[in-house]
Design a protein around this motif. Structure first.
Motif: not given
Length: 421
Positions: A363-388
């Motif tokens: 939440a704190g770095a989402q805008g900065y990372v997207q603006a400077n590195y073109g990488l969008y990090l979504p605030l989404s629930a953990p995926t099945a792989y992350e739960w594993s």
């Protein structure tokens, strides 16, 4: 349930040590999930750099090299391709649209792309998203107009109406500049998270105009110089371009046209499928990607070993506590279960805190990372792989908790009640 409450009460009695142990696990979990998120989103962003393009054509070299300079603006072409070769395939009945691309100049470290209106009409990224303007318009008839990528405009603080001078070559610092033919900023593109953001776009005529009085790679001097106004009135049709992108009417003809281009008798050309070349390029970076993931796994392992160390260290201090529990009726497996539950509670708290740290960081770095590195990090629930992964961490904590549990199980009542000097 009473054993779990007893385990929580025991941890609360050693709250400072328990807090540090859980915090170490939380940091390691946060790092592991952050690396996984970045790795996944980087791959998605990488794969979505270009879409909707069936073939990329350039001078014969390697497929990765062609992809790097035509899409990612990295490196340089081994040779140019003739304008009549572009015209030949642009008018092929199988080709729906063709985008010419001319590279070789820069501005303060950012690449310059010479192209035409078809680039803004047909170039797509992500899930077939077209380029759009954040301000201004696309370049028109004046050859000395430039459309900036979002990152260029932000980093260099350009706005509509500003003028800039392009430099010859792609070095960050160039000693040869086209200062007699400045360009005016007429448009700024919306951010795409792709190399488009780091590109200055001019017309093919503009690219031709700044080199029209150059001979053998050297600018003319004195009376041989051609001014910007003179260049506007000249024929600015290019004689060669760097590469072209093709969109076909029928996807079935992609492979046949690719073979035909690769066997073109007019000049040595190479046609590549962007998706295949992207996978080939990503596979070259796969070792680094896996190494980063392995490092994060070792960090998690370090956190779990810290938990094991904390429980084992406290075990010797708690021998009398264990003996008292045994004396009031607790069986050896009760004591063992208590320590396993403590390890489980520490790991569970660490995982919960790690997830909280992860989402707070995103939440704190989402805008900065997207603006400077073109990488969008979504605030989404953990995926099945992350739960594993989290399940594996929890299981590993239980296994490590079994080590002090086994030691406590083997301790006798007399051993705990006797005083050792």
């Amino acid at each position: 349930m009473y054993l779990f409450r007893l385990a929580v009460a025991s941890l609360a009695n050693r709250r400072f040590t328990a807090f540090l142990t859980a915090f170490a696990i939380a940091l390691s979990v946060c790092l592991l999930l952050a690396v996984e998120r970045v790795r996944t989103e980087a791959r998605n962003s990488f794969a979505s750099t270009i879409s909707g393009t069936d073939l990329i054509v350039g001078a014969r070299s390697g497929s990765v090299n062609l992809l790097l300079y035509s899409v990612f603006r990295i490196g340089n072409a081994t040779n140019n391709i003739r304008w009549d070769s572009f015209q030949h395939y642009a008018h092929d009945p199988r080709v729906k649209w063709a985008i010419p691309m001319s590279l070789g100049d820069s501005h303060r470290g950012y690449r310059v792309l010479g192209t035409d209106q078809s680039y803004f009409e047909h170039y797509q990224y992500g899930r077939h998203q077209n380029l759009a303007m954040a301000a201004g318009r696309f370049f028109a008839t004046d050859p000395f107009e430039v459309v900036l990528g979002a990152e260029v405009a932000d980093a260099l603080h350009y706005k509509l109406g500003d003028t800039l001078v392009l430099a010859h070559g792609t070095a960050a610092i160039s000693l040869v500049k086209h200062d007699d033919k400045p360009f005016t900023v007429v448009g700024i593109l919306k951010r795409t998270g792709t190399p488009v953001d780091r590109t200055l776009h001019i017309s093919l005529g503009g690219m031709e105009a700044i080199h029209i009085d150059w001979h053998n790679g050297v600018p003319a001097r004195g009376a041989g110089r051609i001014s910007a106004d003179q260049a506007r009135n000249m024929d600015l049709t290019p004689s060669a371009i760097t590469a072209m992108m093709l969109g076909l009417n029928n996807k079935i003809s992609t492979f046949s046209l690719q073979r035909e281009i690769n066997d073109f008798v007019g000049e040595p050309l190479l046609a590549i499928l962007p998706g295949v070349a992207l996978q080939e390029l990503w596979s070259l970076m796969g070792t680094a990607e896996k190494a980063l993931f392995v490092v994060s796994l070792f960090v998690v392992l370090t956190g779990l070993i810290g938990m094991l160390t904390a429980i084992l260290t406290s075990l010797n201090e708690r021998r009398r506590e264990m003996a008292i529990l045994r004396s009031v009726g607790a069986r050896p497996w009760h004591i063992a279960s208590l320590l396993v539950l403590e390890a489980f509670a520490l790991a569970l708290c660490g995982i919960g805190a790690g997830l909280a740290l992860l989402y707070a960081g995103i939440a704190g770095a989402q805008g900065y990372v997207q603006a400077n590195y073109g990488l969008y990090l979504p605030l989404s629930a953990p995926t099945a792989y992350e739960w594993s992964l989290l399940g594996i961490i929890l299981g590993a904590a239980l296994v490590m908790g079994a080590v002090p549990a086994w030691r406590a199980y083997r301790q006798s009542l007399a051993d705990g009640l006797s005083i050792h000097l």
